[in-house]
Design a protein around this motif. Structure first.
Motif, short mmCIF file in Angstrom:
data_model
loop_
_atom_site.label_atom_id
_atom_site.label_comp_id
_atom_site.label_asym_id
_atom_site.label_seq_id
_atom_site.Cartn_x
_atom_site.Cartn_y
_atom_site.Cartn_z
N GLU A 32 -7.40 1.57 3.98
CA GLU A 32 -6.71 2.72 3.57
C GLU A 32 -5.26 2.31 3.70
O GLU A 32 -4.82 1.45 4.24
N LYS A 33 -4.54 3.33 3.35
CA LYS A 33 -3.05 3.48 3.47
C LYS A 33 -2.51 4.79 3.55
O LYS A 33 -3.08 5.58 3.39
N PHE A 34 -1.12 4.59 4.39
CA PHE A 34 -0.66 5.96 4.68
C PHE A 34 0.83 5.60 4.53
O PHE A 34 1.23 4.52 4.36
N VAL A 35 1.72 6.80 4.66
CA VAL A 35 3.30 6.63 4.58
C VAL A 35 3.77 6.96 5.84
O VAL A 35 3.31 8.04 6.36
N LEU A 36 4.30 6.22 6.78
CA LEU A 36 5.12 6.35 7.78
C LEU A 36 6.53 6.69 7.73
O LEU A 36 7.35 5.85 7.27
N LYS A 37 6.89 7.89 7.96
CA LYS A 37 8.10 8.24 8.00
C LYS A 37 9.07 7.53 9.13
O LYS A 37 9.05 8.09 10.23
N SER A 38 9.81 6.55 8.85
CA SER A 38 10.56 6.02 9.94
C SER A 38 11.95 6.59 10.11
O SER A 38 12.79 6.77 9.09
#
Length: 220
Positions: A32-38
Motif C-alpha cells: 500500500e502507499k500513503f502520502v506523509l506531509k513532512s
C-alpha cells in the motif's frame, strides 16, 4: 520431422513450466502507499509499504526495513525479503520504501541529508510504529549514493536503527573522521553490511577497504 521435434520440445517446456507453476507457489507482494506531509522537508512524501503475507491474519509484530531509492528497488527488495522468510533464512518484515523527489539533494549529507535523516527518524518512523505492528528492530538499506547515505545514517542516526545495509557506497573516504564519533559501546548491538563489486570504480575500492578494516578494528 524437424517440425515435429520442435513442437514436441515446445510442448515439453510448456508442460514443465505448468508443472512448476502448480507445485511452487509464492505469495504476491501485499502493498500500500500513503502520502506523509513532512513539516521538516516542507513536502508531501509518498511512502510505500509492503506487509508480510500473513500480516492481516495474525497479531505478531515485525521488524521494519526502510528502503531508499524505492521507485526502483521497492518491489524487488520486498519480494526478496518475503521469499527469504519462506525459506527460513530471515524473519519476515514490514518493508517501507521512500521514493525520491530529488535524490542528489536529499541523499547528499553536505546538502539536505541532515534534514532528510530527521524526516526519517522524527516523522516517518513514528508514523510507521503508530500505524503498524512493529518491533524495535529496524534496518536501513541503500545502494551507491543511497549506500553512502546509509553509512551517514550509521554515524548520525545510529540510535534509530539496528542494521545497516550499504551497497557500493561511493565515498567511504568521507567518513574516516566520523569513526571518532562512535561510542565505546552500543546499548544494543549494531550490524553493518557493506560491499563493493568488480564493476565499481577502482579508485573507490582502496578507501573502501581501508575504511572497512578500520571499522572492523574499532568494532572488535
Amino acid at each position: 520431422m524437424k517440425r515435429i521435434f520442435l513442437l514436441a520440445g515446445i510442448l515439453a517446456c510448456y508442460l514443465s513450466i505448468s508443472a512448476f507453476g502448480q507445485t511452487e507457489k509464492f505469495p504476491l507482494i501485499q502493498g500500500e502507499k500513503f502520502v506523509l506531509k513532512s513539516e521538516i522537508l516542507d513536502q508531501d512524501r509518498e511512502i510505500l509499504v509492503s506487509l508480510p503475507p500473513d500480516y492481516e491474519a495474525g497479531d505478531g509484530s515485525y521488524p521494519v526495513h526502510i528502503i531508499l531509492d524505492a521507485e526502483i528497488t521497492f518491489e524487488a527488495y520486498a519480494g526478496v525479503v518475503h521469499i527469504m522468510h519462506m525459506a527460513d533464512q530471515i524473519p519476515d518484515a514490514i518493508v517501507v520504501g521512500i521514493p525520491n523527489i530529488d535524490r542528489s539533494f536529499d541523499l547528499d549529507f553536505m546538502r539536505n541529508g541532515a534534514k532528510f535523516l530527521e524526516f526519517i527518524t522524527q516523522e516517518l518512523i513514528p508514523v510507521i510504529d503508530g500505524d503498524y505492528r512493529t518491533t524495535e528492530e529496524r534496518l536501513i538499506a541503500g545502494y551507491s549514493v543511497a549506500g553512502n547515505y546509509v553509512m551517514y545514517a550509521f554515524f548520525y542516526g545510529q540510535e534509530y536503527f539496528s542494521r545497516f545495509l550499504s551497497g557500493s557506497p561511493y565515498g567511504m573516504h568521507l567518513f574516516f573522521k566520523s569513526l571518532n564519533l562512535l561510542p565505546d559501546g552500543f546499548a544494543k548491538p549494531k550490524v553493518v553490511y557493506t560491499s563493493m563489486g568488480r564493476e565499481d570504480k577502482q579508485e573507490q575500492v582502496g578507501p573502501f577497504l581501508e575504511f572497512c578494516e578500520e571499522l572492523a578494528r574499532i568494532a572488535i
